[in-house]
Every structure is written in C-alpha cells, then in structure tokens.
Motif scaffolding. Structure first.
Motif, mmCIF file in Angstrom:
data_model
loop_
_atom_site.group_PDB
_atom_site.id
_atom_site.type_symbol
_atom_site.label_atom_id
_atom_site.label_comp_id
_atom_site.label_asym_id
_atom_site.label_seq_id
_atom_site.Cartn_x
_atom_site.Cartn_y
_atom_site.Cartn_z
ATOM 1 N N GLY A 56 33.103 39.677 46.845
ATOM 2 C CA GLY A 56 32.569 38.338 46.670
ATOM 3 C C GLY A 56 33.694 37.381 46.316
ATOM 4 O O GLY A 56 33.822 36.303 46.878
ATOM 5 N N ILE A 57 34.522 37.812 45.374
ATOM 6 C CA ILE A 57 35.733 37.093 45.009
ATOM 7 C C ILE A 57 36.900 38.067 45.079
ATOM 8 O O ILE A 57 36.722 39.285 45.128
ATOM 9 N N ALA A 58 38.109 37.519 45.096
ATOM 10 C CA ALA A 58 39.322 38.341 45.138
ATOM 11 C C ALA A 58 40.404 37.626 44.342
ATOM 12 O O ALA A 58 40.407 36.392 44.229
ATOM 13 N N ALA A 59 41.320 38.395 43.784
ATOM 14 C CA ALA A 59 42.435 37.828 43.030
ATOM 15 C C ALA A 59 43.672 38.674 43.262
ATOM 16 O O ALA A 59 43.576 39.879 43.534
ATOM 17 N N LEU A 60 44.838 38.036 43.147
ATOM 18 C CA LEU A 60 46.118 38.732 43.258
ATOM 19 C C LEU A 60 46.825 38.657 41.913
ATOM 20 O O LEU A 60 46.945 37.577 41.316
ATOM 21 N N TRP A 82 46.744 34.173 42.033
ATOM 22 C CA TRP A 82 45.930 33.606 43.118
ATOM 23 C C TRP A 82 44.496 34.053 42.969
ATOM 24 O O TRP A 82 44.216 35.244 42.814
ATOM 25 N N CYS A 83 43.587 33.104 42.968
ATOM 26 C CA CYS A 83 42.159 33.409 42.977
ATOM 27 C C CYS A 83 41.406 32.142 43.321
ATOM 28 O O CYS A 83 41.639 31.090 42.703
ATOM 29 N N CYS A 84 40.541 32.219 44.328
ATOM 30 C CA CYS A 84 39.731 31.079 44.745
ATOM 31 C C CYS A 84 38.284 31.304 44.308
ATOM 32 O O CYS A 84 37.781 32.423 44.388
ATOM 33 N N ASP A 105 37.070 31.603 49.975
ATOM 34 C CA ASP A 105 37.517 30.419 50.707
ATOM 35 C C ASP A 105 37.322 29.141 49.895
ATOM 36 O O ASP A 105 37.353 28.042 50.432
ATOM 37 N N GLY A 106 37.162 29.283 48.577
ATOM 38 C CA GLY A 106 36.936 28.138 47.713
ATOM 39 C C GLY A 106 38.222 27.527 47.174
ATOM 40 O O GLY A 106 39.316 27.739 47.692
#
Length: 597
Positions: free
Chosen positions: A14-18, A27-29, A34-35
C-alpha cells in the motif's frame, strides 16, 4: 552525506519507503506510493536549500559503523549502528501487513523500533516531514504521547513512548532500553505504543515468512529469488491490483543524463512480466488482483485503445511537470512528477494485457477462472492489435522524438492474436479460434517480411531498418520462433556483437532524444542470459547470471541501469523489471530439486 542506492525497501503493498545505511527514511510517498513525497532526502541533501525537511533519521553520536539486514524471508529491515565508544543501537523498520479479522491489515503506517544493544548510546531522533513536493513543511501540534503533522493533503500522527519534547526539539538522549515510533493516520492508537509495535512486528514477520513458505522456488539462488519475490510483492498495490515499475522518481539512468523519469505508476508491459514471474513462484493472488485492474481498464477504454501506463487507481492522466524544490539525486535534476509516456502510442500494450489475462484460462490454481465474458473484453483489445500492428509508435523504449514500426510492438500484436486463438480453443469456440489464427498468421508473415534483414541475416528493431535492440532477444521466449530456429541464433549473435559491453547488454546503441545510452538496462542482460540458456549455452548463461547477482546491493536489490565499467547502479530503485529478470533466469538455470541432495 552523498547519496547512494544502498537502500532497504520496506512496505506493505500500500505504501513503500526506502531506508539508508544509517537508518534514515530517505524516501516515502503518502498516502500511497504515487503520492506526495513526505520523506524526500533521497532527492535533496539535508544541507541543501529547503533540505531541513523530508526525512526521518535516528542519529547516533560519534558514529563509527552500520550494517543492515532483513529479518529472514520478510520485508522487516534491521539497521545496527555502532559508535566509537562501544555503544550500539538497533533500528527495526517495517510497514504492518498481516491478516486480522478475516482481512488483510495494511495501514498507511511506518513503525520504527529502537533498541539499545551495547554501551550508553547517545541518540537524536529527527522527524521532519515535507509536503507540497518538498516545498513546504507541515504544521505541528502535539499532546503527551503524540505529534500531529498537518500538510495540505494529509494529516499524520506520530505516537511514541519516547519524549515528545526530545522529538520536537531534536534533543539528544541516552537510549537505555527500547522506544517505539508509529507514524500513520491521525487516529488514536489502540494500546500502548510498545505493545502495539511489538504485536505489529511479530504479526508482520509471521505474515511474510508464511508467504515465502508457500513459494515454489528453484533449488539454487534461493535467497536472491526470495528477496526479488518480496520486492515484487511490495510493488503490487493490494487496493487496486496495479503494479508499479518502481517506488521512486527521477533517479537518473546515468550521470548527468537528464534521463530522469517518474516510475511510480503501472506500465502494462512491466506489470505483465511481474505477475508472470510471481505466478511461476506460486504467488497467484497478485495475478488475480492485476487481472481485475486490466479488466477495468479494458472496460473503460474507448474503442479498446489502451495507454501504456496508468495511475495506481486506473486513471489515465499523469501530466508531467518538474518539482523545483527538489534538486535531484546527488543534485542531478530535474525531478519529474508524472510521466509523458501516458500520451504515447505503444502498440505492444495489447499483447501485454492479453498475455496477463491468458493465465486465468489455463491455470487451475486461480480462484476466478476465465470465461466467455472476459474473452469478449479481451477480443476488443485484440481487434485494436490486429488493426495497429504495422503502424508507427514510440516502442517499448518510449522514444519521445521519433516514431517507427517497431518489431517488438508488432510481435506483441501477434502475441495478442495468437493467445486469443488459444483461449478460443480452450473455450471450445472454433469459429473464433480460426478468426484469431488468421490474424496471427497475417501478422507473422508481415513481421517475417519487414523485420528480417536478409543482408544482415538477422531480425532488426524496426520494419525496413538495420539497427538492433535487445527486445529481439524475446522472440523465442514469446513463441514467435523456436529456440532451434537458426534465425534466433543469428539474431542473438548479432546482439552480442553490437550491444554487448563487457558482461552487459545495452537496450540499443544508437542515439535517441538524449544522445547515446551510457549505461546498460539491466533486464536486457537477463533476457540475454535466458536466450543463451535456450540455445544450450548454459555455462555462459550461469557465469553471466552469477555476475549479475554480484551487482546487487548488499540487501539483494537492483536498480534499472548499471555502469558497465564501474558496475554502479543507476535509475529508479528498486526496479521491478530487474527483479523479474532475476527470477526468470534463476528458475531457468537452477539445478532441479530432484537428486540435489
């Protein structure tokens, strides 16, 4: 600190982060991949103008070393950081994902757990979200155990058992035990932060390890395949079925190339290869969700015409513009939001969509089997493929300045008609089978006449042209020719001669809108490895495959491109296409389980 792609990916579909080597979430949107990039220090150093926001860091005084690892067979990342005085801390990062109350629980939430490992480590927690594509800072309010961050399009709440004063004022403190940070929706946490974080962590570890346990993996290179499979799973959005190409935007394909693109969307071509790879490993639910996404697109497509790329929610619009507040990875802008490719004509998309859907007519493991209604939707796409196969397009490499009749696009139109004929036969619709076989035969004759260069003795990249591109390596994989066909061997040999640089295959060698390519597109080398294997050159294929495995990051991930000399990774990260290539080659080359012990 100069950025690199030594990053760990966490997420929950649903969400992703680096997360970087020192446990900074770079990094996280949100609210989805795509937000708005709430954490964006990957594309803006913290000492740059406006760099005071866009990260979540845990800093250890007198830093000495750090190392990262995943909890085995999970997307739970552990970073161990030591100082020069013998102190050490452990940071565990994850996004919750597990079954609860009969459904999948995957909230818009990141969880960080801090634990003292040794000594008296002095720690500073710096939580500084950004908003407005890095241009603004959200307003803050707080209570006894939480801090609320309010941006134009989101409200986030940090709930913690740490001192909120220490978080708000970035005050250093000695870590004596364990602390937990849950960053998510503006909702009251149901329970103590330590208890909720512990429960979420245990349940998430259990989920991922159970998911991996059900995979059908090759005997060799198991750890590499498992990590690739988890990465692909993280790139598939549960809510809609879309599969993103990568969770990032604008990491350049090469130094100073300006080949900076936003990959946080669903390319139908990439998504097909992804679901096909996961299906090979017995991860079938992703295929079922993606099929629903495709069916919706086909139902809404005017006249059956498909775009090459769509938003996660299936919307067709993604106007491309530049985010001026973000200078770019290592200062190499521009940072693009949106992607102009949605305006392009790429005729291979019809074959990609139909190939993905073909599985549900033949794979008995899938819960929803293909039927006449779905076949009718797919036939509408096939009609377009039968009409456009010899029309110019931008091709799979998405050329912006020219259009040609690309061989790969025509080949995928043939695939569309060929697979529709097979589906019709499966459904017992003899008349429709003959209809689609006639179209497939017509396209085959056209490709053989216009894409075979008799003087060179090879297939070429575009009708009537002379150049090569790496997509020609797929002509046997897609069933257009047999691996034993001398034309296939001749085409592979020509690609070796013209597109191979060291151990890597370039997608093409000629100049495009941005000049000649500087780096190799990683999946092309995997395609070459598979072609070698199909030609019986397995020893060469295995050597090159082992070489590619050695190019992964320390956590086993791959970007889109690689410098053939320095072997430095470039391009959006982690790239699903590259991880798909790894899975395909590993399953093809591995020794069988039978007799392996």
């Amino acid at each position: 600190m100069k950025r690199s792609l030594e990053l760990g990916m966490i997420g929950n579909a649903g969400i992703a982060a680096l997360v970087d080597e020192r446990a900074e979430i770079a990094w996280c949107c949100l609210p989805r991949v795509d937000g708005d990039p709430v954490f964006c220090s990957l594309l803006r150093s913290r000492d740059a103008a406006g760099g005071g926001a866009g990260f979540f860091a845990v800093e250890l005084a007198d830093f000495a070393t750090s190392e990262q690892r995943y909890v085995p067979n999970t997307a739970v990342l552990v970073t161990t950081i030591t100082d020069s005085r013998g102190g050490a801390i452990e940071v565990t990062d994850f996004a919750p994902r597990f079954r609860q109350f009969g459904r999948m629980f995957c909230p818009m939430m990141l969880v960080r757990r801090l634990r003292r490992v040794a000594g008296s480590p002095l720690v500073t927690v710096r939580l500084a979200p950004a908003c407005g594509l890095g241009a603004a800072v959200p307003a803050r309010t707080w209570g006894s155990n939480h801090v609320r961050y309010t941006g134009a399009d989101f409200v986030l709440r940090l709930t913690t058992n740490a001192s909120t004063c220490a978080v708000l004022e970035e005050t250093p403190f000695v870590l004596t035990g364990e602390l937990d940070f849950l960053l998510g929706p503006d909702e009251t946490l149901q329970g103590a932060p330590s208890e909720v974080a512990r429960r979420f962590c245990e349940a998430t570890v259990d989920y991922w390890q159970d998911w991996v346990r059900d995979l059908s993996i090759p005997f060799e290179w198991q750890d590499a395949v498992i990590r690739a499979a988890i990465t692909l799973k993280l790139s598939a959005v549960d809510d809609t079925g879309a599969i993103i190409a990568a969770p990032t935007t604008s990491i350049p394909e090469a130094i100073g190339s300006a080949r900076n693109w936003d990959y946080r969307y669903c390319w139908l071509r990439d998504a097909y290869f992804t679901v096909n790879a996961l299906n090979r490993l017995n991860a079938t639910r992703t295929m079922e969700r993606y099929l629903g996404y495709i069916v919706n697109l086909a139902a809404l497509a005017k006249g059956g015409a498909l775009q090459p790329v769509y938003r996660i929610n299936g919307r067709p619009d993604m106007p491309e513009h530049v985010a001026p507040a973000l200078p770019g990875f290592c200062g190499m802008g521009p940072v693009r939001i949106g992607n102009q490719a949605h305006l392009q004509v790429q005729n291979d998309v019809y074959g990609a969509a139909i190939l993905a859907a073909t599985h549900v007519f033949f794979d008995r493991r899938l819960g929803a089997q293909g039927n006449e209604g779905l076949f009718e939707h797919l036939e509408a796409l096939g009609e377009v493929a039968a009409r456009v196969w010899r029309e110019p397009d931008a091709g799979l490499w998405e050329l912006r300045g020219s259009q040609k009749v690309h061989t790969f696009s025509a080949l995928m139109c043939w695939v569309a008609c060929d697979r529709l004929a097979r589906i019709a036969a499966r459904l017992g619709q003899g008349e429709r089978e003959c209809y689609w076989r006639a179209y497939a035969g017509q396209i085959r004759l056209g490709i053989e006449a216009a894409a075979w260069h008799s003087g060179r003795g090879t297939f070429v990249a575009d009708f009537g042209g002379e150049s090569l591109d790496a997509s020609l390596l797929l002509i046997a994989e897609l069933g257009f020719v047999a691996p034993t066909d001398p034309r296939f061997a001749a085409t592979v040999a020509a690609i070796e001669s013209e597109l191979k640089r060291g151990d890597f295959i370039f997608r093409y060698s000629g100049e495009d809108d941005f000049g000649a390519p500087q780096n190799a597109f990683l999946v092309c080398t995997f395609w070459y490895i598979d072609a070698l294997a199909s030609l019986g050159r397995r020893d060469e294929a295995r050597r090159l495959f082992e070489n590619l495995l050695a190019c992964r990051t320390r956590l086993g991930l791959l970007a889109e491109h690689i410098d053939p000399v320095s072997r430095q990774l470039w391009g959006n990260f982690p790239q699903t296409y590259s991880m798909v290539g790894l899975i395909h080659s590993a399953t093809r080359l591995s020794a069988p389980w039978e007799g392996a012990f």
